[in-house]
Enzyme design. Structure first.
Site, PDB file in Angstrom:
ATOM      1  N   ASP A   1      11.588 -34.574 -16.060  1.00  0.00           N
ATOM      2  CA  ASP A   1      11.455 -33.820 -14.822  1.00  0.00           C
ATOM      3  C   ASP A   1      12.262 -34.523 -13.723  1.00  0.00           C
ATOM      4  OD1 ASP A   1      10.101 -31.912 -12.960  1.00  0.00           O
ATOM      5  OD2 ASP A   1       8.681 -31.783 -14.626  1.00  0.00           O
TER       6      ASP A   1
ATOM      7  N   ASP B   1      12.814 -29.668 -10.630  1.00  0.00           N
ATOM      8  CA  ASP B   1      11.741 -29.141  -9.798  1.00  0.00           C
ATOM      9  C   ASP B   1      12.292 -28.413  -8.567  1.00  0.00           C
ATOM     10  OD1 ASP B   1       8.801 -29.198  -9.462  1.00  0.00           O
ATOM     11  OD2 ASP B   1       9.279 -30.266  -7.603  1.00  0.00           O
TER      12      ASP B   1
ATOM     13  N   GLU C   1      14.022 -25.046 -11.883  1.00  0.00           N
ATOM     14  CA  GLU C   1      12.862 -24.253 -11.473  1.00  0.00           C
ATOM     15  C   GLU C   1      13.230 -23.534 -10.177  1.00  0.00           C
ATOM     16  OE1 GLU C   1       8.123 -24.671 -10.405  1.00  0.00           O
ATOM     17  OE2 GLU C   1       9.583 -26.034  -9.539  1.00  0.00           O
TER      18      GLU C   1
ATOM     19  N   HIS D   1       2.246 -25.867 -16.274  1.00  0.00           N
ATOM     20  CA  HIS D   1       1.169 -26.609 -15.617  1.00  0.00           C
ATOM     21  C   HIS D   1       0.791 -26.035 -14.253  1.00  0.00           C
ATOM     22  CE1 HIS D   1       4.916 -27.896 -13.970  1.00  0.00           C
ATOM     23  NE2 HIS D   1       4.281 -28.437 -12.951  1.00  0.00           N
ATOM     24  N   ASP D   2       1.522 -25.034 -13.775  1.00  0.00           N
ATOM     25  CA  ASP D   2       1.232 -24.441 -12.469  1.00  0.00           C
ATOM     26  C   ASP D   2       0.488 -23.108 -12.563  1.00  0.00           C
ATOM     27  OD1 ASP D   2       2.443 -26.471 -10.973  1.00  0.00           O
ATOM     28  OD2 ASP D   2       4.424 -25.558 -11.179  1.00  0.00           O
TER      29      ASP D   2
HETATM   30  C1  GLC Z   1       6.822 -27.452  -8.710  1.00  0.00           C
HETATM   31  C2  GLC Z   1       5.902 -28.129  -9.699  1.00  0.00           C
HETATM   32  C3  GLC Z   1       4.531 -28.186  -9.109  1.00  0.00           C
HETATM   33  C4  GLC Z   1       4.591 -28.996  -7.858  1.00  0.00           C
HETATM   34  C5  GLC Z   1       5.673 -28.495  -6.906  1.00  0.00           C
HETATM   35  C6  GLC Z   1       6.017 -29.519  -5.880  1.00  0.00           C
HETATM   36  O1  GLC Z   1       6.502 -26.152  -8.477  1.00  0.00           O
HETATM   37  O2  GLC Z   1       5.954 -27.480 -10.924  1.00  0.00           O
HETATM   38  O3  GLC Z   1       3.580 -28.687 -10.010  1.00  0.00           O
HETATM   39  O4  GLC Z   1       3.349 -28.968  -7.216  1.00  0.00           O
HETATM   40  O5  GLC Z   1       6.880 -28.193  -7.538  1.00  0.00           O
HETATM   41  O6  GLC Z   1       6.751 -30.556  -6.442  1.00  0.00           O
END
Ligand code: GLC
Ligand code: CA
Length: 590
Positions: free
Chosen positions: A101, A202, A260, A335-336
């Site tokens: 990540d 991320d 992402e 995980h979100d």
């Molecule tokens: C992304 C991650 C999430 C996190 C956010 C801030 O969306 O997947 O878990 O809280 O970024 O880093």
């Protein structure tokens, strides 16, 4: 049809590991790197080929590792750099890849860059972050953080505010600063030189903010703080930055990258992953994840029911839109989000069928499939009665806000049971011993009490388990380029319960038939003979000899292959796809 370029990351199958909840090797209640090493054979047997680890870097863990205080150190809870190096070697020894990540939209407020920045306005690190004075005695603008409240935090020492799109402990980096960008590229090169196989980036589409930092208008009128995504999602310089990163780092290695990108539409996506763009290999877009979001602002706490017709429309839009132009990343959860099985399938009576049906979808679409830990055994959402059993900052903040707004405790808890990120973060269920075999100590978050019925040991023993279905499905995908590179052709797009599509490559054709409902559907197309359709995978045992025009049982999944010289009676020669279309398109009788 033009042949798509082949690549290992297109042919790969990703498995996402949430390290703190995967396996605890030393009894402190927190999953760790040695724990992952001990379970690599489980993953190898499953057939996955690429592992993605959520952040394992040094972090005060305000947002479970997405608040990094040192990019080049391992969080002590997880082990040491030597443990990590051993993990990488063990992964490679098994012919698998490891991707890490990359969280570079923000750091932790404990990062040395930020502590230096706080020392004063003339500190050289000050400009690594975004600082502004008050405006009309208030925050510099009206943006809200993703996890409630203003996106600005006041610093009394300098009488200025700093920007944080997430918690105040996650200050946003200022990508306008070229020195900061160089430091990030150096850090990335450092990891790549260690031999990792790529990055999951991320919120990478948030790194460029409109420097005028205008007040947001993209939310409900009258609200004190508004999302603001219009000024930082896919912002003005984002492609320039990613192209620079590509040139300075990515292009030098044979790696995979997945960005992402919340809020990215197809047009945006083509800019990130378009063939000639020299940016990223694929992206996570969230149109499917937003399908039950009532307001459409990515806020998980205002859900609405979802419809299969919309679900299919989103998938088809992306399957078509990126075909031969980019590459998809297919996932139903991470995980979100809550457990996909509980959200899009059925986690009670039809748990096994629904889990294997959803797996069939992820693994037969065009694009790289992502499996989240526990999906391979059909883990479900959890419903803790007490808010004290929750750990996720977003969930806890929501609870506080909703309570303060006078909402009823039971109503709030119901929403949390449905939507909390902790649904997917409870420990992996390995066996039926105490704490599901995850830890010999006290787990950092409680185990889902259903581990006696749902665990890896049980599933591995059972030849018709979700786990063994995944194994077959993964093997099938690996053996058939049509399932990887083939064109996607949907049918019955308005059907409220069936999801049907073809995958086609160089005359090889697969038909995928999925029932997203708990009803048996009498699916008869008597005008066609499907004798040349060979059923090669089904999540119902007795369906093996069934033909397509038989009843489709609850949450059934079937994959058919067309015989070499397949013609469908009633079809004009050479146009079996079209004929099938009209056949399936005929008003289904159920
Ligand atoms: C992304 C991650 C999430 C996190 C956010 C801030 O969306 O997947 O878990 O809280 O970024 O880093
Ligand atoms: Ca541990």
């Amino acid at each position: 049809m033009q042949q798509q370029q082949t690549n290992w990351w297109k042919e790969g199958i990703v498995y996402q590991i949430y390290p703190c909840s995967f396996y605890d090797s030393n009894g402190d209640g927190i999953g760790d790197l040695q724990g992952i090493i001990q379970k690599l054979d489980h993953l190898k047997k499953l057939g996955v080929t690429i592992l993605w680890l959520n952040p394992i870097y040094k972090s005060p863990n305000v947002d479970n590792g997405y608040d990094i205080s040192d990019y080049q150190a391992i969080l002590a809870d997880y082990g040491t750099m030597a443990d990590w190096e051993q993990l990488l070697a063990e992964v490679h020894k098994r012919d698998m890849k490891l991707i890490m990540d990359l969280v570079v939209n923000h750091t932790s407020d404990q990062h040395s860059w930020f502590t230096a920045a706080c020392e004063g306005k003339d500190n050289p690190y000050r400009d690594y972050y975004t600082w502004r004075p008050a405006k009309n005695s208030k925050e510099p603008n009206n943006w809200c953080g993703h996890f409630f409240g203003s996106a600005w935090q006041y610093d009394s020492k300098s009488d200025e505010y700093y920007l944080h799109l997430f918690t105040p402990e996650q200050p946003d980096l200022n990508w306008e600063n070229p020195k900061l960008r160089q430091e990030i590229y150096q850090m990335m090169n450092w990891w790549l030189a260690k031999g990792i196989d790529g990055f999951r980036m991320d919120v990478i589409n948030m790194i460029s903010k409109d420097q005028a930092l205008p007040d947001a208008t993209d939310g409900k009128k009258g609200e004190k703080y508004i999302y603001g995504g219009q000024y930082f999602l896919n912002g003005p310089r984002v492609h320039e930055f990613i192209q620079e990163m590509n040139q300075k780092v990515l292009t030098k290695y044979d790696i995979m990258t997945v960005g992402e990108c919340p809020g990215a539409k197809l047009d945006d996506a083509l800019l990130y992953v378009g063939k000639e763009r020299n940016e990223l290999d694929m992206l996570f877009q969230f149109e499917l994840m937003d399908i039950d979001d009532a307001i459409g602002d990515g806020n998980r706490w205002n859900p609405k029911p979802w419809q299969l017709v919309d679900f299919k429309r989103v998938i088809t839009h992306w399957q078509h839109g990126l075909h031969d132009k980019g590459w998809n990343a297919n996932f139903l959860m991470n995980h979100d989000f809550p457990r996909a099985l509980s959200r899009f399938g059925n986690d009670t009576l039809f748990r096994t069928k629904a889990a294997s049906m959803l797996a069939t979808l992820t693994l037969t679409l065009a694009g790289t499939p992502y499996i989240y830990q526990g999906e391979e055994i059909g883990m479900t959402n959890v419903a803790f009665d007490d808010i004290d059993n929750y750990r996720d900052i977003d969930t806890l903040n929501f609870y506080k806000e909703a309570k303060a707004a006078g909402r009823d405790h039971n109503e709030i808890m119901q929403l949390i049971h449905k939507r909390s990120r902790d649904n997917s973060r409870t420990p992996m269920q390995w066996d039926n011993s105490e704490n599901a075999g995850f830890t010999s100590g006290t787990p950092w978050i409680k185990v889902n009490p259903n581990y006696n019925e749902i665990n890896v040991e049980l599933d591995q023993k059972h030849p018709e388990s979700i786990y063994s279905y995944y194994q077959k499905l993964i093997a099938l995908r690996k053996e058939n380029p049509a399932l990887i590179y083939g064109e996607y052709r949907p049918f019955l797009e308005e059907h409220p319960a069936l999801f049907v599509y073809l995958r086609v490559l160089n005359g090889v054709k697969f038909l995928v038939l999925l029932n997203f409902s708990e009803h048996t559907i009498d699916f008869k197309c008597p005008e066609f003979k499907y004798s040349k359709l060979k059923l090669i995978l089904s999540n119902y045992r007795s369906a093996i000899n069934e033909n397509i025009h038989h009843v489709i049982r609850p949450y059934a999944a079937r994959v058919y292959k067309f015989g070499a010289a397949c013609t469908l009676s009633g079809a004009k020669s050479g146009s079996d796809g079209k004929a099938l279309e009209s056949g399936l398109g005929a008003k289904p009788a159920w």
